[in-house]
Design a protein around this motif. Structure first.
Motif, mmCIF file in Angstrom:
data_model
loop_
_atom_site.group_PDB
_atom_site.id
_atom_site.type_symbol
_atom_site.label_atom_id
_atom_site.label_comp_id
_atom_site.label_asym_id
_atom_site.label_seq_id
_atom_site.Cartn_x
_atom_site.Cartn_y
_atom_site.Cartn_z
ATOM 1 N N GLY A 26 17.407 66.759 20.614
ATOM 2 C CA GLY A 26 18.183 67.546 21.560
ATOM 3 C C GLY A 26 19.592 67.872 21.108
ATOM 4 N N PHE A 27 19.990 67.322 19.973
ATOM 5 C CA PHE A 27 21.294 67.634 19.386
ATOM 6 C C PHE A 27 21.261 67.188 17.927
ATOM 7 C CE2 PHE A 27 23.422 63.498 18.822
ATOM 8 C CZ PHE A 27 22.550 62.680 19.519
ATOM 9 N N SER A 28 22.275 67.585 17.179
ATOM 10 C CA SER A 28 22.354 67.215 15.772
ATOM 11 C C SER A 28 23.294 66.038 15.590
ATOM 12 C CB SER A 28 22.869 68.394 14.941
ATOM 13 O OG SER A 28 21.948 69.454 14.971
ATOM 14 N N VAL A 29 22.808 64.991 14.932
ATOM 15 C CA VAL A 29 23.648 63.805 14.717
ATOM 16 C C VAL A 29 24.853 64.132 13.844
ATOM 17 C CG1 VAL A 29 21.736 62.200 15.059
ATOM 18 C CG2 VAL A 29 22.276 63.011 12.737
ATOM 19 N N SER A 30 24.757 65.198 13.069
ATOM 20 C CA SER A 30 25.871 65.561 12.195
ATOM 21 C C SER A 30 27.023 66.195 12.968
ATOM 22 C CB SER A 30 25.398 66.529 11.106
ATOM 23 O OG SER A 30 24.890 67.713 11.688
ATOM 24 N N ALA A 31 26.792 66.500 14.232
ATOM 25 C CA ALA A 31 27.826 67.177 15.021
ATOM 26 C C ALA A 31 28.527 66.262 16.005
ATOM 27 C CB ALA A 31 27.203 68.349 15.769
ATOM 28 N N TYR A 32 28.038 65.027 16.161
ATOM 29 C CA TYR A 32 28.582 64.140 17.181
ATOM 30 C C TYR A 32 28.850 62.745 16.649
ATOM 31 C CZ TYR A 32 27.310 67.519 20.790
ATOM 32 O OH TYR A 32 27.222 68.635 21.576
ATOM 33 N N PHE A 33 29.811 62.097 17.277
ATOM 34 C CA PHE A 33 30.013 60.662 17.085
ATOM 35 C C PHE A 33 28.731 59.935 17.469
ATOM 36 C CE2 PHE A 33 32.414 56.674 17.445
ATOM 37 C CZ PHE A 33 31.679 55.978 18.392
ATOM 38 N N MET A 34 28.323 59.006 16.613
ATOM 39 C CA MET A 34 27.158 58.166 16.880
ATOM 40 C C MET A 34 27.622 56.716 16.769
ATOM 41 S SD MET A 34 24.563 60.246 17.314
ATOM 42 C CE MET A 34 23.173 59.137 17.132
ATOM 43 N N GLY A 35 27.357 55.955 17.815
ATOM 44 C CA GLY A 35 27.795 54.568 17.806
ATOM 45 C C GLY A 35 26.643 53.595 17.933
ATOM 46 N N TRP A 36 26.843 52.414 17.351
ATOM 47 C CA TRP A 36 25.922 51.302 17.528
ATOM 48 C C TRP A 36 26.644 50.219 18.334
ATOM 49 C CZ3 TRP A 36 20.838 51.003 16.658
ATOM 50 C CH2 TRP A 36 20.255 51.884 15.742
ATOM 51 N N TYR A 37 25.945 49.686 19.309
ATOM 52 C CA TYR A 37 26.458 48.620 20.151
ATOM 53 C C TYR A 37 25.399 47.526 20.228
ATOM 54 C CZ TYR A 37 29.929 52.012 21.734
ATOM 55 O OH TYR A 37 30.955 52.920 21.775
ATOM 56 N N ARG A 38 25.824 46.359 20.652
ATOM 57 C CA ARG A 38 24.847 45.294 20.861
ATOM 58 C C ARG A 38 25.228 44.479 22.087
ATOM 59 N NH1 ARG A 38 26.018 41.224 15.697
ATOM 60 N NH2 ARG A 38 28.119 40.536 16.340
ATOM 61 N N THR A 91 21.859 37.794 17.207
ATOM 62 C CA THR A 91 20.774 38.028 18.155
ATOM 63 C C THR A 91 21.283 38.815 19.351
ATOM 64 O OG1 THR A 91 19.554 36.035 17.523
ATOM 65 C CG2 THR A 91 19.150 36.909 19.735
ATOM 66 N N ALA A 92 20.636 39.941 19.624
ATOM 67 C CA ALA A 92 21.081 40.828 20.698
ATOM 68 C C ALA A 92 20.123 42.005 20.803
ATOM 69 C CB ALA A 92 22.495 41.348 20.418
ATOM 70 N N VAL A 93 20.293 42.756 21.877
ATOM 71 C CA VAL A 93 19.667 44.076 21.949
ATOM 72 C C VAL A 93 20.667 45.064 21.369
ATOM 73 C CG1 VAL A 93 18.670 45.842 23.419
ATOM 74 C CG2 VAL A 93 18.356 43.422 23.991
ATOM 75 N N TYR A 94 20.213 45.857 20.431
ATOM 76 C CA TYR A 94 21.071 46.823 19.751
ATOM 77 C C TYR A 94 20.784 48.214 20.307
ATOM 78 C CZ TYR A 94 22.622 43.328 16.415
ATOM 79 O OH TYR A 94 23.206 42.223 15.844
ATOM 80 N N TYR A 95 21.875 48.897 20.651
ATOM 81 C CA TYR A 95 21.781 50.212 21.274
ATOM 82 C C TYR A 95 22.476 51.270 20.430
ATOM 83 C CZ TYR A 95 20.649 47.632 25.576
ATOM 84 O OH TYR A 95 20.077 46.815 26.513
#
Length: 112
Positions: A26-38, A91-95
């Motif tokens: 639904g969008f291009s990852v190259s155009a937006y900030f992408m973050g990883w959280y846990r 150990t965590a759920v990664y989002y």
């Protein structure tokens, strides 16, 4: 329709490695900030790292620096989180997150 789908989690021994994927639609990852959280069980969600849209500049928090790396494959519209030398407290759920959208998470369990 924007969608983020994480995968790659699992059970791993201390010192092991995993590669998490966040496939976007639904969008291009190259155009937006992408973050990883846990989010460890019973704790708040915390920022792990990110990659910027333009330029693809990556960043991870100090607590995982040297062990976790972020990369992006624009052709696959996917962002990755490489987890090396995993420790019990990883150990965590990664989002995966981008411009107001969250994925469903993928569970990483580090256990001997």
């Amino acid at each position: 329709q924007v969608q983020l789908v994480e995968s790659g989690g699992g059970l791993v021994q201390p010192g092991g490695s995993l590669r998490l994927s966040c496939a976007a639609s639904g969008f291009s990852v190259s155009a937006y900030f992408m973050g990883w959280y846990r989010q460890p069980t019973g704790k708040e969600r915390e920022f792990v790292g990110s990659v910027t849209g333009e330029g693809g500049i990556t960043n991870v928090v100090d607590s995982v620096k040297g062990r976790f790396t972020i990369s992006r494959d624009n052709a696959k519209n996917t962002v990755y989180l490489q987890l090396n030398n995993l420790q019990l407290n990883d150990t965590a759920v990664y989002y995966c997150y981008s411009h107001g959208y969250w994925g469903q998470g993928t569970h990483v369990i580090v256990s001997s």
